[in-house]
Structure formats: C-alpha cells, structure tokens
Scaffold this active site. Structure first.
Site, mmCIF file in Angstrom:
data_model
loop_
_atom_site.group_PDB
_atom_site.id
_atom_site.type_symbol
_atom_site.label_atom_id
_atom_site.label_comp_id
_atom_site.label_asym_id
_atom_site.label_seq_id
_atom_site.Cartn_x
_atom_site.Cartn_y
_atom_site.Cartn_z
ATOM 1 N N ASP A 41 15.664 20.998 -38.324
ATOM 2 C CA ASP A 41 15.852 20.217 -37.808
ATOM 3 C C ASP A 41 14.684 18.920 -38.218
ATOM 4 O O ASP A 41 13.609 18.715 -37.745
ATOM 5 C CB ASP A 41 14.699 21.152 -36.599
ATOM 6 N N HIS A 90 12.046 14.794 -34.451
ATOM 7 C CA HIS A 90 11.022 13.402 -34.718
ATOM 8 C C HIS A 90 11.552 13.020 -35.871
ATOM 9 O O HIS A 90 11.175 11.698 -36.334
ATOM 10 C CB HIS A 90 10.093 14.310 -34.193
ATOM 11 N N GLU A 145 11.068 22.642 -39.622
ATOM 12 C CA GLU A 145 11.176 21.024 -39.397
ATOM 13 C C GLU A 145 11.306 20.007 -40.321
ATOM 14 O O GLU A 145 10.775 20.199 -41.604
ATOM 15 C CB GLU A 145 10.683 20.914 -38.229
ATOM 16 N N HIS A 180 9.957 24.945 -34.067
ATOM 17 C CA HIS A 180 9.441 24.965 -32.755
ATOM 18 C C HIS A 180 10.299 25.947 -32.031
ATOM 19 O O HIS A 180 10.581 26.765 -32.791
ATOM 20 C CB HIS A 180 10.559 23.232 -33.073
ATOM 21 N N ASN A 197 8.548 10.700 -26.071
ATOM 22 C CA ASN A 197 9.067 11.114 -27.649
ATOM 23 C C ASN A 197 10.663 9.930 -27.691
ATOM 24 O O ASN A 197 11.137 10.096 -28.647
ATOM 25 C CB ASN A 197 9.807 12.249 -27.681
ATOM 26 N N SER A 238 6.487 18.740 -34.412
ATOM 27 C CA SER A 238 6.469 18.332 -33.349
ATOM 28 C C SER A 238 5.608 17.718 -33.187
ATOM 29 O O SER A 238 4.867 17.210 -32.718
ATOM 30 C CB SER A 238 7.399 18.901 -32.348
ATOM 31 N N LYS A 269 15.319 12.315 -28.321
ATOM 32 C CA LYS A 269 14.482 11.814 -28.662
ATOM 33 C C LYS A 269 14.339 10.462 -28.767
ATOM 34 O O LYS A 269 14.215 9.707 -27.853
ATOM 35 C CB LYS A 269 13.648 12.824 -29.916
HETATM 36 C C1 LIG Z 1 12.315 19.029 -28.828
HETATM 37 C C2 LIG Z 1 12.992 19.438 -29.923
HETATM 38 C C3 LIG Z 1 13.702 20.591 -29.471
HETATM 39 C C4 LIG Z 1 14.236 20.360 -28.851
HETATM 40 O O1 LIG Z 1 15.421 19.475 -27.893
HETATM 41 P P1 LIG Z 1 15.686 19.292 -26.629
HETATM 42 O O2 LIG Z 1 17.142 18.290 -26.850
HETATM 43 O O3 LIG Z 1 14.456 18.969 -25.685
HETATM 44 O O4 LIG Z 1 16.223 20.421 -25.962
HETATM 45 C C5 LIG Z 1 13.921 20.753 -31.075
HETATM 46 N N1 LIG Z 1 13.342 21.012 -31.312
HETATM 47 C C6 LIG Z 1 12.534 20.541 -32.011
HETATM 48 C C7 LIG Z 1 11.673 20.136 -33.333
HETATM 49 C C8 LIG Z 1 11.658 19.572 -30.879
HETATM 50 O O5 LIG Z 1 10.808 18.840 -31.152
#
Ligand SMILES: *Cc1c(COP(=O)(O)O)cnc(C)c1O
Length: 415
Positions: free
Chosen positions: A217, A220, A188, A135, A49, A192, A251
């Site tokens: 969230d 990405h 989101e 997620h 990522n 993801s 990421k």
């Molecule tokens: C990767 C991810 C997370 C978690 O984040 P980390 O910092 O890896 O713990 C949370 N939400 C989404 C949508 C993700 O893809």
C-alpha cells in the site's frame, strides 16, 4: 430483554470519555490554501495528507468542473453496468503509466480498495501475513477474506521470515486441491502513523524465496517518491517484482478514491471478483477527472518542483536547531517521509499538546487508539509543499516549546 440502545451506547461512550478516547466531529468552516478555520479559529494546517497542495490546485478544480459540465454529477451505476465512463478509463491508463505497470483499476476509496482486493485473492485455507502497523483497511480486508491471518512485528524481517517458514511448511504438509495454498504478504511502503518505511527490497527477496505474493500500500508514497512521483516501489526498481500495488487518490493526488496497479490479468480478475468494485456505484466523474489531472501534474516540471519544495520543508524541520534536538525516533532519518510523529504516550497528554498547538495557531491532530497502539498516542505532523517559510517557523517554535517544557507527568515527549 436487551439493554435499550441509547443506554448501551452511553455506557460505552462514558467509558471511552474516561480514557480520553472520545472524538468530536467539528466542522471545518473554511479552507484556503494551507490554512483552515476550525472552531472559530484560523489555523495553519499540519494535519492533512495533501502533501503537494493539489487539493486546491487550479488544474484539478478545472478538470473537475469540466467533468461535471460534460458528464453531470453522478456515474449512475456500477462500473460493470453503465458507470464505466471514459474518464475512469483515462484515469486508469494514467495510473498504470505512472506506476509502470500494465494496468490499473480504480475504486471509490482506498479503504474499499483493500476491502475488495484481499478477499478476491485469498480465501479460507490461504494465509495472509501482515505488518503489525498496517492500516486498518488492510487488516479488515484480511479478516473479511477469512484466510488465516498472521501478524509480524513492525518491519521485522526475522519475524516475517519465521512466519513465512511456518506458512511454507503448512502449505507443503497439507496440499490443497485444486490449487496450492496461497501466501500473501501485506505491508505499507510508508507507514501512515509512524512515517517510517518498509524495507521493500528485503521483503521482495523473502517473498520470492518462500513463494509468496506481495501487496504494498503506497498511500503515503505515491506522488512523493521517484523522479515522476511513482512511489517507492518504482523508485527502488521493484515494479516487476511486486504483484499488487495499492494507492489512494485522496492524499498527495488531491482527489478521492483508491486503486490497484499490476498486470492486465490482475485487473481483469479484480474487476469481476472484488465485491467493493462490483457492487458499488462508480466514483463521480469529477473525482476521477481531478485525480487524472493530478496524475499528469505529478509528472510535469511543476510536480517535480512541488516535491522538491516538500522535501526541503521536511529537511528543514528535521534538521532544525541542534540545541534542542527534536525527539524523532532513532529510525527517523532525514527525508524518510512527510509524516513526523511526535510521540507523547498517553491520550490526555496528546490532547493537551494538540490544544497547545492551537494556541500557536496550528492545527495538529492528536492521534490515539485505535489508530495507533495504546500508550503510543502522538501528535501526527504532516508537511506539505503548500506550507510557507513562516508556517514552518511557527511549527518549529511550537515544537521547541514542547521539547523544552516537561509534560504534565514530568516526562519530556520522546519515544
Ligand atoms: C488513508 C489510507 C488508506 C485509505 O484510503 P482512503 O482513500 O482514505 O479510503 C489506506 N491505506 C493507508 C495506508 C492509508 O493511509
């Protein structure tokens, strides 16, 4: 007497193995730019990522080393005790400026961010409404809150509105004291595993109409969208209308950690009620310093150049060879995101495709249940600004070989 532990575990592991669901933890033995060494093979990485290649950027390395020299390796305590180092505050000021919010609060990971903030905002009697493909950490945070949980069909505004109507009626029918029932929508902005986007503007309108709160969230999307890399909320001009923005630092930002961005009051509240923040040692100074350097880099001309590079890669893969149309689902419009899912359906076939990728010198992960629904196993291809033209050539010839070859069950890989 209960079954011995070893026997109990083996029984389930055997069952998972039969379903093609076991995972192996194989060490990556070297990682240089966009290539990695894995199980004795040098592979071009299409699974990370690290969308902008910042995880190996000299500016981030240097910032991390400087922080280690200045502060040492550990933060030594929770942020609320003596672990709230200057660099954490600097990172949070940078994140708030990037997101255009009053404030930001950083956590040790994205996962623990969600686990901390959802239970800090809602409790039993309140209602959380979650996109079906949200997620795992968002689902787990919602469960941990013990609020009533409802799930709407992925990106389906009608289904979301149906649940909002229900929640609103429930709130009016049984007024709670001393405060009204809270309704929190969680989604989101870029999903993801599917790489598609939420219809944010419409969700914002709905949540305003029904008096709900919205948490988005941007794991990405942060770093990738908007003229400064602020994400999709900022790019859509919705900053003032989304109560809780979440993101990760692991990421596109090339470090590790998670954060929320929002009002000063939200930050003040979460800093003393999000348990994963309060009862956990502050992230190491090097992690915060690397993330702070990434936040600055995103907004520099170099950041803009890296984004441009990334999108030209995405464009090239999506638009490639019209003679062999690639089976991106219909909603996969050009430039939707840097995540390209190649759906194959069953687990065995996804593993076979990942194996085939390795014969092309490519690392592409097979994603299976429970990361995605059963029978929705896939290759998850992620593109990075750090890929070179010849890496993309190799990816495309692999995809064309897949696209033209019938699968083991005679099916062509498609949604
Ligand atoms: C990767 C991810 C997370 C978690 O984040 P980390 O910092 O890896 O713990 C949370 N939400 C989404 C949508 C993700 O893809």
């Amino acid at each position: 007497m209960s079954q011995p532990l070893e026997e109990a575990l083996q029984q389930t592991l055997d069952e998972w193995n039969r379903q093609g669901l076991t995972r192996r933890l194989s060490p990556v033995t070297a990682s240089q730019g966009i290539t990695l060494e894995w199980e004795g093979q040098k592979l071009i990485n299409f699974g990370s990522n690290d969308y902008l290649g910042l995880a190996q950027h000299p500016a981030l390395r240097e910032a991390a080393l400087r922080a280690i020299r200045e502060w040492g390796t550990g933060s030594t305590a929770s942020r609320l005790v003596c672990g709230s180092l200057h660099i954490h505050h600097e990172l949070e000021e940078g994140l708030a400026a990037l997101k255009g919010t009053e404030a930001a609060l950083s956590f040790a990971s994205g996962y623990t961010t969600a686990l901390g903030i959802i239970p800090a905002l809602v409790e039993p009697g309140d209602i959380v409404i979650l996109d079906r493909l949200a997620h795992a950490c968002l689902l787990d945070g919602a469960r941990l809150s013990r609020a009533t949980l409802r799930v709407y069909r992925h990106n389906d505004l009608e289904d979301l509105e149906r649940l909002l109507r229900w929640a609103d009626a429930r709130r009016s029918a049984a007024p709670r004291t001393p405060r009204p029932t809270r309704i929190l929508i969680v989604t989101e902005s870029v999903f993801s595993m599917d790489g598609d986007r939420a219809p944010l503007a419409s969700i914002v309108e709905l949540k305003e109409r029904y008096g709900a709160w919205l948490m988005v969230d941007e794991a990405h999307a942060t770093g990738l969208f908007g003229t400064r890399g602020e994400g999709l909320i900022g790019a859509a001009g919705l900053t003032e209308r989304v109560e809780i923005q979440m993101g990760t630092l692991g990421k596109a930002l090339g470090s590790a950690g998670g954060f929320i961005a929002g009002s000063k009051r939200l930050k003040e509240w979460l800093a003393q009620s999000a348990r994963s923040f309060m009862f956990s040692t502050a992230p190491p100074p090097a992690q915060a310093a690397a993330a702070a350097a990434a936040v600055a880099l995103l907004q520099s001309p170099e950041g803009a150049h890296l984004r441009q590079q990334l999108w030209s890669h995405v464009h090239r893969v999506i638009a490639s060879d019209p003679g062999h149309p690639l089976p991106w689902p219909g909603w996969m419009r050009p430039l939707a995101s840097a995540i390209l899912p190649w759906l194959v359906g069953d687990n065995e076939r996804a593993l076979a495709c990942a194996q085939a990728a390795r014969r092309f010198g490519l690392y592409i992960p097979a994603i299976r249940y429970p990361a995605v629904p059963r029978q929705r196993a896939r290759l998850r291809i992620t593109l990075s600004a750090a890929h070179r033209p010849e890496d993309l050539d190799r990816l495309l010839s692999f995809l064309h070989s897949l696209g033209s070859a019938p699968g083991p069950d005679g099916a062509t890989p498609s949604d």
